[in-house]
Design an enzyme around this catalytic site. Sequence first.
Site, PDB file in Angstrom:
ATOM      1  N   SER A  11       2.997  12.701  19.180  1.00 33.42           N
ATOM      2  CA  SER A  11       4.197  13.116  19.917  1.00 33.42           C
ATOM      3  C   SER A  11       3.777  13.840  21.186  1.00 33.42           C
ATOM      4  CB  SER A  11       5.044  14.044  19.049  1.00 33.42           C
ATOM      5  OG  SER A  11       5.961  14.731  19.872  1.00 33.42           O
ATOM      6  N   HIS A  36       5.014   8.596  20.420  1.00 29.56           N
ATOM      7  CA  HIS A  36       6.338   9.112  20.069  1.00 29.56           C
ATOM      8  C   HIS A  36       6.859   9.968  21.232  1.00 29.56           C
ATOM      9  CE1 HIS A  36       9.241  10.523  16.932  1.00 29.56           C
ATOM     10  NE2 HIS A  36       9.194  11.676  17.595  1.00 29.56           N
ATOM     11  N   ASP A  38       9.920  12.283  22.524  1.00 23.40           N
ATOM     12  CA  ASP A  38      11.069  13.068  22.069  1.00 23.40           C
ATOM     13  C   ASP A  38      12.028  13.332  23.218  1.00 23.40           C
ATOM     14  OD1 ASP A  38      10.563  13.649  19.255  1.00 23.40           O
ATOM     15  OD2 ASP A  38       8.795  14.710  19.981  1.00 23.40           O
ATOM     16  N   MET A  40      15.473  15.040  24.376  1.00 22.49           N
ATOM     17  CA  MET A  40      16.443  16.075  23.945  1.00 22.49           C
ATOM     18  C   MET A  40      17.344  16.434  25.114  1.00 22.49           C
ATOM     19  SD  MET A  40      13.761  18.647  22.089  1.00 22.49           S
ATOM     20  CE  MET A  40      12.513  18.056  20.949  1.00 22.49           C
ATOM     21  N   HIS A  69      12.524   8.772  20.375  1.00 25.76           N
ATOM     22  CA  HIS A  69      13.307   9.539  19.406  1.00 25.76           C
ATOM     23  C   HIS A  69      14.442  10.211  20.167  1.00 25.76           C
ATOM     24  CE1 HIS A  69      13.218  13.014  16.191  1.00 25.76           C
ATOM     25  NE2 HIS A  69      14.392  12.419  16.283  1.00 25.76           N
ATOM     26  N   MET A  71      17.266  12.509  20.526  1.00 20.34           N
ATOM     27  CA  MET A  71      17.977  13.688  20.002  1.00 20.34           C
ATOM     28  C   MET A  71      19.009  14.067  21.052  1.00 20.34           C
ATOM     29  SD  MET A  71      14.650  15.613  18.454  1.00 20.34           S
ATOM     30  CE  MET A  71      13.550  14.660  19.494  1.00 20.34           C
ATOM     31  N   MET A 140      13.144  13.755   8.947  1.00 24.69           N
ATOM     32  CA  MET A 140      12.717  14.956   9.686  1.00 24.69           C
ATOM     33  C   MET A 140      12.179  15.988   8.694  1.00 24.69           C
ATOM     34  SD  MET A 140      13.107  14.487  12.944  1.00 24.69           S
ATOM     35  CE  MET A 140      12.555  16.121  13.422  1.00 24.69           C
ATOM     36  N   ASP A 178       8.350  13.552  10.640  1.00 24.38           N
ATOM     37  CA  ASP A 178       8.236  14.171  11.961  1.00 24.38           C
ATOM     38  C   ASP A 178       8.509  15.664  11.862  1.00 24.38           C
ATOM     39  OD1 ASP A 178       8.267  14.729  14.665  1.00 24.38           O
ATOM     40  OD2 ASP A 178      10.069  13.579  15.114  1.00 24.38           O
TER      41      ASP A 178
HETATM   42  C1  DX5 Z   1      10.876  17.863  16.899  1.00 23.16           C
HETATM   43  C2  DX5 Z   1      10.325  16.553  17.410  1.00 23.16           C
HETATM   44  C3  DX5 Z   1       8.921  16.300  17.009  1.00 23.16           C
HETATM   45  C4  DX5 Z   1       7.899  17.263  17.537  1.00 23.16           C
HETATM   46  C5  DX5 Z   1       6.907  17.495  16.433  1.00 23.16           C
HETATM   47  O1  DX5 Z   1      12.239  17.884  17.131  1.00 23.16           O
HETATM   48  O2  DX5 Z   1      11.115  15.472  16.965  1.00 23.16           O
HETATM   49  O3  DX5 Z   1       8.539  14.959  17.297  1.00 23.16           O
HETATM   50  O4  DX5 Z   1       7.207  16.823  18.660  1.00 23.16           O
HETATM   51  O5  DX5 Z   1       6.055  18.476  16.836  1.00 23.16           O
HETATM   52  P1  DX5 Z   1       4.963  19.124  15.878  1.00 23.16           P
HETATM   53  O6  DX5 Z   1       4.067  18.031  15.434  1.00 23.16           O
HETATM   54  O7  DX5 Z   1       4.309  20.115  16.758  1.00 23.16           O
HETATM   55  O8  DX5 Z   1       5.714  19.751  14.734  1.00 23.16           O
HETATM   56 ZN    ZN Z   2      10.333  13.415  17.224  1.00 23.93          ZN
END
Ligand code: DX5
Ligand code: ZN
Length: 232
Positions: A11, A36, A38, A40, A69, A71, A140, A178
């Site tokens: 990620s 990956h 993310d 947001m 991903h 969000m 998650m 994740d």
């Molecule tokens: C959290 C994300 C993850 C995040 C995980 O909302 O969806 O993908 O990057 O990070 P780590 O591996 O640091 O927990």
């Molecule tokens: Zn993620």
Amino acid sequence: MDKAAVKLAPSILAADFARLGEQVAEAEQAGADRIHVDVMDGHFVPNISMGAPIVASLRRVTHLPLETHLMISDPDFFLEEFVEAGSDSFLVHWEGNANLHRTVQRIKALGKRAGVVINPATPTAVLEEMLQDVDQVLVMTVNPGFGHQHFLPTTRPKIRHVRQMLEQIKPGCDVEVDGGIDAETAPLAAAAGANVLVAGTAIFGESVGVAAAMNRLRANSIKQLEKQRAQV
Ligand code: DX5
Ligand code: ZN
């Protein structure tokens, strides 16, 4: 055991954005299976991260599949923009989406892989009617929105349950986890039935470097699976 038994999805949320291309290249050379991303929006989750321009930049520097991903509220509204940028697959949340099945159909109509995500408070049963139509499920293992959180042990039975449900309907379907995945928790998730591990901090935030961190995650997980297999 085959290395492919445990796939890694680094990620980039935890990467050094000033050296993003370099860090992704390191992960690719070390055998990452996908990247990956993310996304947001500060509304669906209480944080803002990145959008389609990052995917477009990454598309120019890596051959790996870019898994996005989402969000965000109203994911349907942004799908085409991400496809144009180079996304290969989408992970969309069950939470807050009154028309999840339509979102999945839209992703497929765009020729991309679709995965459904459930948060820690969401029961696995909500997936039942969706499993036939998805290419993967993401459980998650932290509450979404931030990297560097602790793995929630209450998600372990959920991972196991999703794997069991899929065995009936779609054996071989990817089960991904994740959040808080590191050298200690990766084997726990793999033992519960996850075959794709998303990790940010435990890959880009380790002093041993990206390749060594990835090797450790995979090796620990495979060791655990072999131990489990030997006990049967
Ligand atoms: C959290 C994300 C993850 C995040 C995980 O909302 O969806 O993908 O990057 O990070 P780590 O591996 O640091 O927990
Ligand atoms: Zn993620």
